[in-house]
Design a protein around this motif. Sequence first.
Motif, PDB file in Angstrom:
ATOM      1  N   ARG A   1     -34.410  11.816 -23.095  1.00 21.31           N
ATOM      2  CA  ARG A   1     -35.280  12.153 -21.958  1.00 21.31           C
ATOM      3  C   ARG A   1     -35.064  11.111 -20.854  1.00 21.31           C
ATOM      4  O   ARG A   1     -35.238   9.917 -21.083  1.00 21.31           O
ATOM      5  CB  ARG A   1     -36.746  12.150 -22.388  1.00 21.31           C
TER       6      ARG A   1
ATOM      7  N   GLU B   1     -43.439   6.332 -15.913  1.00 19.77           N
ATOM      8  CA  GLU B   1     -43.257   7.284 -17.011  1.00 19.77           C
ATOM      9  C   GLU B   1     -42.528   6.622 -18.172  1.00 19.77           C
ATOM     10  O   GLU B   1     -42.832   6.891 -19.344  1.00 19.77           O
ATOM     11  CB  GLU B   1     -42.474   8.508 -16.506  1.00 19.77           C
TER      12      GLU B   1
ATOM     13  N   VAL C   1     -40.482   9.030 -21.245  1.00 19.82           N
ATOM     14  CA  VAL C   1     -39.023   9.207 -21.204  1.00 19.82           C
ATOM     15  C   VAL C   1     -38.368   8.027 -21.919  1.00 19.82           C
ATOM     16  O   VAL C   1     -39.013   7.001 -22.176  1.00 19.82           O
ATOM     17  CB  VAL C   1     -38.482   9.295 -19.753  1.00 19.82           C
TER      18      VAL C   1
ATOM     19  N   GLU D   1     -30.811  11.268  -9.847  1.00 23.68           N
ATOM     20  CA  GLU D   1     -31.095  12.555 -10.487  1.00 23.68           C
ATOM     21  C   GLU D   1     -29.796  13.288 -10.813  1.00 23.68           C
ATOM     22  O   GLU D   1     -29.637  13.860 -11.909  1.00 23.68           O
ATOM     23  CB  GLU D   1     -31.962  13.428  -9.581  1.00 23.68           C
TER      24      GLU D   1
ATOM     25  N   ARG E   1     -28.580  14.409 -14.588  1.00 27.78           N
ATOM     26  CA  ARG E   1     -28.302  15.806 -14.956  1.00 27.78           C
ATOM     27  C   ARG E   1     -26.876  15.997 -15.482  1.00 27.78           C
ATOM     28  O   ARG E   1     -26.565  17.048 -16.054  1.00 27.78           O
ATOM     29  CB  ARG E   1     -28.575  16.725 -13.764  1.00 27.78           C
TER      30      ARG E   1
ATOM     31  N   THR F   1     -36.543  14.631 -16.032  1.00 25.96           N
ATOM     32  CA  THR F   1     -37.815  14.802 -15.331  1.00 25.96           C
ATOM     33  C   THR F   1     -37.740  14.040 -14.022  1.00 25.96           C
ATOM     34  O   THR F   1     -37.360  12.868 -14.008  1.00 25.96           O
ATOM     35  CB  THR F   1     -38.991  14.255 -16.168  1.00 25.96           C
ATOM     36  N   THR F   2     -38.086  14.709 -12.915  1.00 24.96           N
ATOM     37  CA  THR F   2     -37.999  14.061 -11.606  1.00 24.96           C
ATOM     38  C   THR F   2     -39.375  13.682 -11.078  1.00 24.96           C
ATOM     39  O   THR F   2     -40.377  14.335 -11.387  1.00 24.96           O
ATOM     40  CB  THR F   2     -37.298  14.967 -10.589  1.00 24.96           C
ATOM     41  N   PHE F   3     -39.382  12.641 -10.256  1.00 26.69           N
ATOM     42  CA  PHE F   3     -40.620  12.122  -9.667  1.00 26.69           C
ATOM     43  C   PHE F   3     -40.408  11.864  -8.179  1.00 26.69           C
ATOM     44  O   PHE F   3     -39.273  11.710  -7.727  1.00 26.69           O
ATOM     45  CB  PHE F   3     -41.040  10.831 -10.379  1.00 26.69           C
TER      46      PHE F   3
ATOM     47  N   THR G   1     -32.798  15.826 -21.171  1.00 26.27           N
ATOM     48  CA  THR G   1     -33.928  16.472 -20.501  1.00 26.27           C
ATOM     49  C   THR G   1     -34.318  15.574 -19.332  1.00 26.27           C
ATOM     50  O   THR G   1     -34.718  14.418 -19.526  1.00 26.27           O
ATOM     51  CB  THR G   1     -35.130  16.628 -21.447  1.00 26.27           C
TER      52      THR G   1
ATOM     53  N   ALA H   1     -35.717   9.958 -16.701  1.00 25.18           N
ATOM     54  CA  ALA H   1     -36.491  10.117 -15.467  1.00 25.18           C
ATOM     55  C   ALA H   1     -35.662   9.655 -14.275  1.00 25.18           C
ATOM     56  O   ALA H   1     -34.814   8.762 -14.392  1.00 25.18           O
ATOM     57  CB  ALA H   1     -37.783   9.305 -15.539  1.00 25.18           C
TER      58      ALA H   1
ATOM     59  N   ALA I   1     -41.212   7.082 -11.685  1.00 27.43           N
ATOM     60  CA  ALA I   1     -40.279   7.266 -12.799  1.00 27.43           C
ATOM     61  C   ALA I   1     -40.373   6.085 -13.767  1.00 27.43           C
ATOM     62  O   ALA I   1     -40.361   6.261 -14.995  1.00 27.43           O
ATOM     63  CB  ALA I   1     -38.854   7.411 -12.268  1.00 27.43           C
TER      64      ALA I   1
END
Length: 256
Positions: A143, A176, A182, A153, A157, A165-167, A163, A145, A173
């Motif tokens: 995971r 998190e 994450v 980002e 990816r 997750t964007t902020f 997985t 961020a 981030a």
Amino acid sequence: MKKVLVFLMTAIMACSLLLTGCGGEEKKAEPAKVLRVGTEPAFAPFEFPKEGSSELTGFDVELIQAIGKQLGYKVEVSGMGFDALIPALNAGNIDAAIAGMTITDERKKAVTFSDPYYTSGLIVMVKKDNAAVKSIDDLKGKRIAAQIGTTGEMKARSVEGATVTTFNTQDEAALELKNGGVDAVIGDLPVMEYYLAKGGNKFAMTVGEKMEAEQYGIAVKKDSKLAAELNKGMEELKKNGEFDKLYKKWFGEAKK
């Protein structure tokens, strides 16, 4: 006689008004040119609010202010989400965007960039007790961020099975990560280093090598002549030593 006096007085007043309105008219000062600049205000040390104030500071903020002064502009800086900067440029809501924005081929399709003013790179940040992750290669299926709309980002990816997750901000981030949501954060190295230096090193650390040297530029509307003007101002700052002074103030050494 009274009529003559009245006539003379009227004539004198008329002449006085004409002199005031014409030959004696004072030139009005021309209004200052305004440069409307957008930034994402949670990207220290490039742009962030001063302590106890809504006023922004940071390397990017002081750089664009110095460029504007060099060119005779009054600079107005406003904060917005990073992913809103390019749409704001294209809509004409701002004239320029400076926000640690990496010059990429994809972005060059939508905006025009100034010459590069900073070379950065990406890094992975994990919790200190995470011995399993030593580089980005160990993030497969994990995971991750990252800040939305950034090259961090994009890099996240590209990790197989991850997985993402964007902020809105890199600080969010990092929070998190701290909360265990994450396994890692991928973001810009100088921002990560600043975050760790300001207390993040109590729970987090960076791992692996710096990835993909990236150059930051000032974005303007596509094909705008403003880019050349900003380049001229930046070149003058480099010649007179002001650029190096700013660089040393925020990064501890003169630009190499």
